[in-house]
Structure formats: C-alpha cells, structure tokens
Design a protein around this motif. Structure first.
Motif, PDB file in Angstrom:
ATOM      1  N   LEU A 271     -51.939  11.912  -0.428  1.00 22.48           N
ATOM      2  CA  LEU A 271     -50.660  12.606  -0.292  1.00 22.48           C
ATOM      3  C   LEU A 271     -50.080  12.478   1.104  1.00 22.48           C
ATOM      4  O   LEU A 271     -49.015  13.017   1.389  1.00 22.48           O
ATOM      5  N   SER A 272     -50.788  11.796   1.977  1.00 23.88           N
ATOM      6  CA  SER A 272     -50.311  11.737   3.363  1.00 23.88           C
ATOM      7  C   SER A 272     -50.754  10.438   4.016  1.00 23.88           C
ATOM      8  O   SER A 272     -51.539   9.671   3.461  1.00 23.88           O
TER       9      SER A 272
ATOM     10  N   THR B 243     -42.949  18.655  -2.204  1.00 24.39           N
ATOM     11  CA  THR B 243     -43.950  18.207  -1.230  1.00 24.39           C
ATOM     12  C   THR B 243     -44.371  16.754  -1.426  1.00 24.39           C
ATOM     13  O   THR B 243     -45.148  16.229  -0.640  1.00 24.39           O
ATOM     14  N   SER B 244     -43.911  16.150  -2.516  1.00 22.89           N
ATOM     15  CA  SER B 244     -44.313  14.774  -2.785  1.00 22.89           C
ATOM     16  C   SER B 244     -43.170  14.063  -3.511  1.00 22.89           C
ATOM     17  O   SER B 244     -42.192  14.707  -3.913  1.00 22.89           O
TER      18      SER B 244
ATOM     19  N   SER C 183     -42.980  18.132   2.987  1.00 26.53           N
ATOM     20  CA  SER C 183     -43.819  16.935   3.007  1.00 26.53           C
ATOM     21  C   SER C 183     -45.122  17.150   3.764  1.00 26.53           C
ATOM     22  O   SER C 183     -46.101  16.439   3.519  1.00 26.53           O
TER      23      SER C 183
ATOM     24  N   GLY D 101     -48.635  17.550   1.898  1.00 23.48           N
ATOM     25  CA  GLY D 101     -49.508  16.437   1.506  1.00 23.48           C
ATOM     26  C   GLY D 101     -50.624  16.244   2.508  1.00 23.48           C
ATOM     27  O   GLY D 101     -51.794  16.072   2.140  1.00 23.48           O
TER      28      GLY D 101
ATOM     29  N   ASP E 272     -54.699  16.789   1.857  1.00 19.89           N
ATOM     30  CA  ASP E 272     -55.714  15.765   2.154  1.00 19.89           C
ATOM     31  C   ASP E 272     -56.734  16.296   3.167  1.00 19.89           C
ATOM     32  O   ASP E 272     -57.934  16.041   3.049  1.00 19.89           O
TER      33      ASP E 272
ATOM     34  N   LYS F 244     -49.702  26.132  -1.346  1.00 18.83           N
ATOM     35  CA  LYS F 244     -48.569  25.213  -1.268  1.00 18.83           C
ATOM     36  C   LYS F 244     -47.329  25.882  -1.825  1.00 18.83           C
ATOM     37  O   LYS F 244     -47.295  26.250  -2.999  1.00 18.83           O
TER      38      LYS F 244
ATOM     39  N   HIS G  52     -52.976  13.664   8.027  1.00 14.86           N
ATOM     40  CA  HIS G  52     -54.069  14.522   7.558  1.00 14.86           C
ATOM     41  C   HIS G  52     -55.146  14.697   8.604  1.00 14.86           C
ATOM     42  O   HIS G  52     -55.766  15.747   8.719  1.00 14.86           O
TER      43      HIS G  52
END
Lengths: 344, 618
Positions: free
Chosen positions: B65-66, B379-380, B524, B527, B531, B547, B605
C-alpha cells in the motif's frame, strides 16, 4: 606520514591492490583511496575457488572481506569498470565508459591473465578458463553436463581444479609440455615426481608432449597433441600459467618487458606510478636482476611495500621465501603460491 | 522474486529521456506476470525543459500500500541526476548505467557552447544557484559513486540505441531489454506491452523492438549477474485486475456512478481526470466542459446538480480555493455536487508536482458561515474508485457538497486493482417529493432526517426559488432568527443522518484489545501506516491502527473506543500543522503524538516503522 591529503588510485582488486589499500589507509587516514577493478566480484581467495565447486555456498563465501570493510575503511571500490588508458603526464586514467579519473599517485596491481600459447590462439573459444570467481560460478552451473576434462598445459590452478574434478567424480587428463609447470621450479626430477603423484590419483598424464589442436566433435572436444594423441573430452581447460595483465598500458610510455618494470622500490618508469603483484617485473637487489613475481604471498608483500613507498617511506623489496604445494605427501617448491593443492 | 518481500526500482533520467514511458511499460509487465505493483513518478514542474525525472515503482508478491524509502534497482539514463538517487539505494542495490557514453566531459562542453560569456569556457556546468562551476567527468559519471556492496552493470545504451533506431532517444527501450534479461522478466510480455504502447503513434515499432532485443542480448552475452534479484513469472490469476492510477479510478467511478457532467479547469495533478472523462464520458451519455476557470467549473456543476444530474469537478489546492464561495452556496441551496481535490504542496501555487495533505483545513472549514459538508479521503487507488462513487450517492442523498480529498501521490500512483461493481441502489439516491408533498411543495421542508424532498426542474407544481440567501420552508428568502436557526439545524441534521446511516465504522488493523501504541491515519498516508503496522506486528509488537476514510462526520464512538485501547496514539500526516491531529483534538480529549512531514514526497512505510519503534522504546 604524509601531511597533504592525496588521491591514491589502485588498478586491481587482488592481493596486491588490497594489501596496498590497507597500508595506505593506515598511513594516510584522510586520503582518498580508490580501487578500480575490471572484475565484477570482490577480492576473493583463490585457494577457495576449487572447493567452491563442491558446495552450494554463495559467491560471497569466496570474498576475503565483507563489503562493509571497504565502507568502514573509507575505500572507494569501483568494480566492473575497466581502465583502458593511463596518461602519466596528466595523472589521468581513462575508463571504458569514457570517464577520466585523476590520481595523485597510482598503483598498478592489475594481476595476471591466463596464458594462451600462440599456437592455440585460434582455439580460444573452445578453451575454458578457471582463474576467478566468475569462472568458478559459471563452471558450477554446468557441473552436471560433463564427465571428462582435459588440462591443456600444467599449472597450479589446474592442479587445484583437478582435485575438485576428482572429488566430483570426473575423470581428468593432463597434457603437459616438456618445459614447464607454472609456477613450479621445474626440472626433470620434479617432473617425474609430479607425474608419479598425479598417476597415483588416477589422473591420466600425457607428458613431454603439447596440445596442438582442439576440434569440436558434436557436443564434445578432441584435444590433439604434437605426438599424435587424441584425447576425447568434454571440457578443455587452459592451464598453461599466467601472464601479466597490462594491455591497457599500450601507448602510456611506461617501461614493460614481460610485466611492468619496477625498481626495488616498486616504482615504474613514470612519475607517481608504482606497480605490484603479478603484473610487475621486479628488480631484486639480491639477484641484481629482474624477476617476474607470482602468487598471493608475493603479491601481498609487494602491495604493502608499494604502498609504503607511495607514502614516501623508502622501502626496498627482498625475495620472499619460496612456497610449496604438497601432492600425495610430496612437496613441490613454488614462487609465492600457497594454499593450492590437488588434495582438497 | 528472490530474497526480498518486494523490490523497488527507479528509472532516472532528464526530461526527454522518456524514463517515465519506460517505467510505465515495466510496471505493466510486472503486473502482467503476477506481481502486485505500486508506482509513483517524480518529474519537474516545468512542462518542457531540463530537470530530473524518476519513474519509481515497487513490486512484490503481496499487496503493498505504500512506497519504500530505499531503492533496490536504479537505472540511470542520466548519470548526473542518477547520482543524486544513490543516497536512496540499498547497500546491496543494483545500478545499470550507460558504459559507452559519448565523452562525458565533451558533453558538458557542448552545453557550454550555448554560453557567450568567455568565462564559461572549459569543462563545467552552469546552474542558476551556483553559476559556472568546473566539473570533472568523475563528478558526472555514476560509476565512481557507488557504495562497495552495490552491483554495477554497464550496457552501451547510447550505442545500441543509435544502432537500431538511429537516434539516442531509444536508450529507454534498450535499457528495458537489459532489465528484462538481468532480472529474468519474460521477454514476450515486455515486447507485447512495448508494441501496445507505441503501436498507435509510432510507425517504426520494429526498430524499437530491435532496440529492446539489443539491450536484452547484450546483457545475456556480456553481463555476469551477481545480484540476487529476479522477477520470475508468478502462477497467480490476475484476471479482473486493472492497472490504474488514482485519477483514472476517480474518473471511472464517476462514469460508473452515473455522472453526466464533468466541468473543470486543468491543473496538476488532477488534469488526467478530465482527460479520461473527455474520452469516455460522452460514450456514456455525459458531457465534459473545460471551463475558463475553477469558479466557472463549480458553477457548471452546481447548475447540473440543481437540474438533478450527477456532476463532478476536480481540481487541486489553488483551484479549490477559488471554488470556496460555491461550497457555501451549495450548502445553503442544498445542491448536490462532488468536488475532488487532489492536494499538492501549498500554499498558493506552491509545489505543483509534489504531494502533500495540507488542504484538510480548507476542506473541513473553508467558506463563510456554518457550512456542513461531507469530506471523504480515500487511502488507496481502489478506494478512490469506491469513495468517488460513494460521494455521488451521498451528495445526492443529502443534497450537499461532498469533497473527495485525494493527493498527488494517489492521483499519479499506479497500482493493479480489482474493482468491485457498484450496487444499483447507489446509482440513484434523490429523495423525490411524494404526491402528498406536491400538494403544497416545500423545498426546504423541515424533516426528521434533515433531508427535504427535492423537486427537479420541470416538475409540475415543484417550483422553487434557489439562491444563496437564507430561506424558509417554501424556499423564500428570509432573514429572521427562527428560520435561520431551524434551517441551520436542519442542514447539520443531515450530517448526523449521514453519520448514522451511511458512514461505515473506521477499519481497525492489527492487535485487538489493549495496545501500547495506536496509529490513526487518513488519506494516502494510511497505506504506509498499514504496511508499517503489518511489519512491526510480525515482530510481535503491540500496535494497532485505525484507518479513517470519512473525515467529516467522524464516527466518534468507534474512534473513542480505539483511543481507550491505546496507551499512546500517533497521527502521521503530510502537512506541517498536523491538521488531522488538530481535527481529532477538537473531538477527543486526548494527546495525539504527531509525525508531520512536508517532504514533497509520500511518507514511506519504513519511516513510519522507524517512528513506531522509536515510540515503543520510549
């Protein structure tokens, strides 16, 4: 100890180059030290190459130092980069990617490469070399594809490799010419003793002969000798000794014979350039003559002496004690090699 | 892939080296052979000219995610720029460079020729900051700058490019061939993606494929691979996955949610939303209007919203500021609109090509008066799709502006995502007046849920007055205390209704029950937090994250329950003030630990992981 901080460049990442780098760092903590090497791999231990074939270890197992050693000692390592030209007047090197590298003081420690007899030069593509970590890596990848190997000529690296081949269940043939076995002190007595030892190991030895031709025969090779023998084999290794690796000095004006000519202080004919290791032909005051040096022991010693001289400490060379290798309990005198044996 | 959970690759060049195009093909290929991917490119603010351009991507077997701070493979199409990237390269990273460049010093001299000042003669480089500076080829060649554990592979990119395409610009394709060979990426997939990308506009595709093959063969024949990295094909089913960035996801959501009008003014990083809709929306019965400015854009959208048509605009900080007056107007007139704000570095024009999360205050509070609005922050990329579609539903149902707050990172970050189809009920949520209502139509009828039945233009007896003035139940402009009080209450009641009926509980990830450290994240940055939390949980640490996607209204009860579980709470975000932490502080009597960056790039992350570990040791 030098006051001014200089940029020391070393061509070669072998025993001589690393020994020199270590000495330079100790003697000049604030200087720039750069090692440039054509090889993609790190400084490795030659004596481990053959055993590397027998196990599954990572290539880093061959390395003398972890890369962090260079980081910790602030030595810049430039691997996989080839010096194509040295310009002493400008204190400059040109690399194959057209970069120009300046040096204040230069050590050439570019080592040696396998000697390819002129008569076999046209068969170069059919010969396999085994001199560095990459060669060992490539050979290990295809171990399952062959059963018989032939050593074209005789040298200590071939002996070492033969030891590994025997352990792997391969059969081995040596085709020795009548004049030398690099770098042993070689005469008729030594030759007979050596042949006897090899035969005890169930190695086929074709002595007093020489390879004249190599011919492809399907997936295999035929090695033909001067005396009319034909050896059917899977791989033919070039094991005829080593010669200095100094082609990049063409046009530099630095004096060379077999290797780079250096005085007893390891200095070349060019200002601020020294040479050490197997690329150097060294003047020994004890001999009042030049001698081509070989082997790890000499390389380390000469690298160290060169570095001392680069640091303006006047140090002259002296002959190293001869080394020896042992086969089936028999000792053989070498010039500076150690750790090599067929009994691995 | 060997040894590592994921690998991060960068292709670095100057503008014009086409490093981003190479990155696009590479990431598509990695996705095709089964890897989860995430990419984020960096490029200069100027549209044309010189400047560093970096295609940055991460690929792995598991969903990521990051981004990572550290790079494993650095491809240099321009050494002078790539040298700067070395600081991010892992100690055992790989560098691929051009090992047969034209004389490096000579190239510098070529740049010098454009100068007339005689002091500029000689090898050197001119920069506005430092003026004319002597420079050596050692300084501009990446080969001398590597750490001792790094792997350097040289490929004659310039020569091979010239050989096959008679120009140097195909170095990016040669290098893709080299990358394929070095890291065992199936060649055919690469060539397929290459021809698919170039086929439309480049007639000399054969020569470009030849450039790829040259790079591939050169490596196979000349390079000894020593690094441990590879990308063999994975046997996973990626059917149903699409490779898209956040902008594309927003645009796709608009189409799927039934948006019929998009109006906008181009602005980085939101422009692509309009570009996609220009091509696609008319096919679905919609229209796109490029307006003269952002005020006009939201005006168009407001008009469409009044007419009962789902409509959207997208912009970035500076444009969002211009739209502020209309936010209040939409609140007062109870007109549904969807506004996407892709945040970039601010204030003012700020940093057009750099990411930030600093428009939150404006999204929450911008405008005069008491102006309730719904703010969501996906967020994604997948959530960009889900929550843009949801924004249409919420805007229409609650007759108010819904702000979708994304950022440059999400806008431009490409990932392979599997989109879930939208439920039908989400495609129409107007609360229309009943026959009973139409007997005496009250546009602003006071209701329990705050939502008044809305007639659409042309509806018999459904006439209404629409203005930005306060109104009574008939919609007639009034200025009395009673009307203003009950209408303000009604507008805020809609927010409460939305909270109770349509705002999902925030997702909790990580350890259940009491934890030493809780991390609350939004947008964002979530993410990177996910992780990082995943990583520290594997080390047995006592951590959980919450989240939040819906930023207003907040699910206070659920958030409070999470806070009660945490010994400490960290809120990382990409702004200086800690805008989200401040927002939480308004609602909760709690000390929030902050981790703020205005780094011009996403938080990674490993940065969050380091902060988590630091706080756990305190």
């Amino acid at each position: 100890m030098q006051k001014k901080s200089l940029k020391y460049v070393i061509i070669g990442d072998g025993h001589a180059g690393n020994s020199a780098a270590e000495t330079l760092r100790k003697g000049s903590p604030g200087s720039d030290i750069v090692i440039i090497s054509t090889k993609p791999t790190h400084y490795f231990d030659h004596s481990l190459l053959a055993t590397f074939l027998l196990d599954k270890k990572d290539i880093t197992s061959l390395y003398v130092y972890p890369y962090t050693w260079y980081k910790d000692n602030n030595i810049r390592l430039r691997l996989n980069q080839t010096v194509t030209k040295v310009i002493p007047d400008k204190h400059e090197l040109i690399l194959s990617h057209n970069e120009r590298v300046y040096y204040d003081r230069l050590l050439i420690a570019s080592g040696a490469k396998p000697k390819l007899p002129e008569s076999l030069s046209r068969y170069k593509s059919l010969l396999t070399v085994f001199t560095d970590a990459v060669d060992a890596m490539k050979l290990r990848e295809k171990l399952g594809t062959f059963r018989h190997v032939t050593m074209v000529g005789g040298d200590c690296i071939g002996l070492h490799l033969a030891g590994a081949m025997l352990k792997l269940g391969k059969s081995v043939t040596f085709v020795l010419n009548e004049y030398n076995f690099w770098p042993l002190e070689f005469d008729e007595t030594v030759k007979d003793k050596l042949i006897g030892c090899l035969k005890k190991k169930h190695i086929e030895v074709i002595a007093d002969d020489m390879t004249t031709e190599i011919v492809k025969d399907g997936t295999r090779l035929n090695v033909l000798t001067k005396n009319g023998k034909i050896v059917k084999t899977d791989l033919a290794f070039l094991t005829s000794g080593m010669v200095p690796n100094i082609d990049f000095l063409d046009g530099s004006g630095i004096d060379v014979q077999t290797g780079i000519l250096v005085d007893e202080y390891m200095h070349t004919s060019a200002q601020d350039i020294w040479a050490a290791g197997e690329c150097a032909t060294v003047y020994y005051p004890e001999l009042k003559d030049y001698r081509q040096t070989t082997g790890e022991v000499n390389a380390k010693m000469l690298g160290n002496i060169s570095a001392k001289n680069m640091l303006d400490e006047k140090r002259a060379v002296s002959l190293a004690e001869p080394g020896k290798i042992t086969i089936e309990g028999e000792d053989f005198i070498t010039y500076g090699w150690k750790g090599f044996s067929i009994d691995i | 892939m060997t040894y590592k959970r994921s690998l991060t690759i960068e292709i670095c060049g100057s503008s014009g080296d086409r490093s981003l195009a190479a990155g696009e093909i590479l990431i598509k290929t990695l996705s095709d052979i089964g890897y989860h991917v995430i990419s984020f490119d960096a490029y200069p603010a100027e549209i044309r000219g010189f400047g560093k351009t970096v295609a940055h991507m991460r690929a792995g077997r598991e969903i990521m995610l990051s981004l990572s701070s550290k790079v494993d493979i650095l491809v240099s199409l321009n050494d002078r720029y790539a040298i700067e990237q070395l600081k991010n390269l892992n100690d055992e990273g790989v560098v691929i460079f051009d090992n047969r460049q034209r004389d490096i010093t000579y190239e510098v001299l070529q740049q010098d020729e454009g100068q007339t000042d005689k002091h500029h003669l000689g090898p050197g480089v001119y920069t506005e900051e430092e003026g004319w500076k002597e420079i050596t080829s050692e300084q501009v060649s990446i080969a001398g700058h590597l750490g001792p554990g790094m792997y350097l592979y040289g490929v004659p990119l310039y020569q091979l490019s010239q050989k096959t395409t008679n120009e140097s610009r195909s170095r990016n394709i040669v290098v893709l061939g080299s990358v394929a060979a070095l890291f065992n990426i199936p060649k055919n997939e690469f060539i397929g993606n290459l021809t698919a990308k170039l086929g439309k506009k480049d007639k000399s595709v054969d020569s470009v494929v030849a450039a790829f093959e040259e790079g591939y063969n050169y490596v196979r024949e000349n390079v000894v691979k020593l690094d441990p990295y590879s990308f063999e094909r994975l046997s996973v089913d990626r059917k149903g996955y699409k490779l898209m960035d956040g902008n594309k996801a927003v645009a796709q959501a608009a189409i799927d949610a039934g948006c019929k009008l998009y109006a906008g003014y181009p602005i980085t990083p939101a422009t692509k939303i309009m570009e996609v809709l220009f091509a696609e929306l008319p096919k679905h019965g919609g229209a796109v209007v490029q307006t003269e400015d952002e005020i006009s854009a939201i005006g168009h959208v407001t008009g469409a919203g009044f007419a009962g048509v789902r409509a959207m605009t997208a912009t970035s900080g500076p444009g969002f500021c211009l739209m502020t007056e209309f936010i209040g107007y939409n609140v007062m007139s109870e007109t549904p609109v969807v506004i996407v704000d892709s945040q970039r570095g601010g204030p003012a024009t700020g940093l057009p090509t750099k990411t930030e999360q600093s428009d939150l205050n404006h999204a929450l509070f911008g405008g005069n008066g008491d102006t309730p609005r719904i703010v969501v922050a996906p967020t994604s990329v997948k959530e960009c799709y889900q929550w843009t579609a949801e924004a249409f539903y919420l805007a229409e149902k609650y007759q108010m502006p819904v702000i979708v707050l994304i950022d440059l990172f999400l806008s431009l970050s490409v990932r392979n995502v599997q989109l879930d189809p939208l439920p039908d009920y989400k495609k129409g949520s107007n609360k229309l007046p009943s026959q009973e209502d139409m007997k005496l139509y009250l546009r602003q009828k006071i209701t329990d849920d705050g939502v008044s039945p809305r007639s659409l233009p042309g509806q018999e007896n459904g006439y209404q007055v629409v203005s930005g003035l306060e109104q009574n139940e008939y919609g007639t402009p009034v200025y009395d205390e009673y009307s203003h009080t009950v209408m303000t209450q009604k507008r805020f009641r809609k927010i409460k209704t939305a909270l109770d009926h349509d705002v999902p509980s925030p997702e909790r990830i990580g350890q259940k029950g009491r934890v030493k450290l809780g991390v609350i994240s939004w947008g964002s940055t979530a993410g990177a937090v996910a992780d990082a939390v995943d990583s520290v949980l594997k080390e047995g640490k006592s951590v959980a994250m919450l989240k939040l996607i819906v930023i207003n209204p907040l699910k206070e009860k659920e958030i409070q329950a999470f806070l009660d579980d945490c010994e400490k709470v960290l809120v990382p975000e990409l702004n200086y003030q800690g805008q989200f932490a401040n927002w939480l502080s308004i609602h909760f009597q709690q000390k929030f630990l902050r981790f703020n960056k205005v780094a011009t790039r996403p938080i990674t992350h490993d940065e969050i992981e380091a902060e988590i570990n630091r706080l756990l040791k305190e």
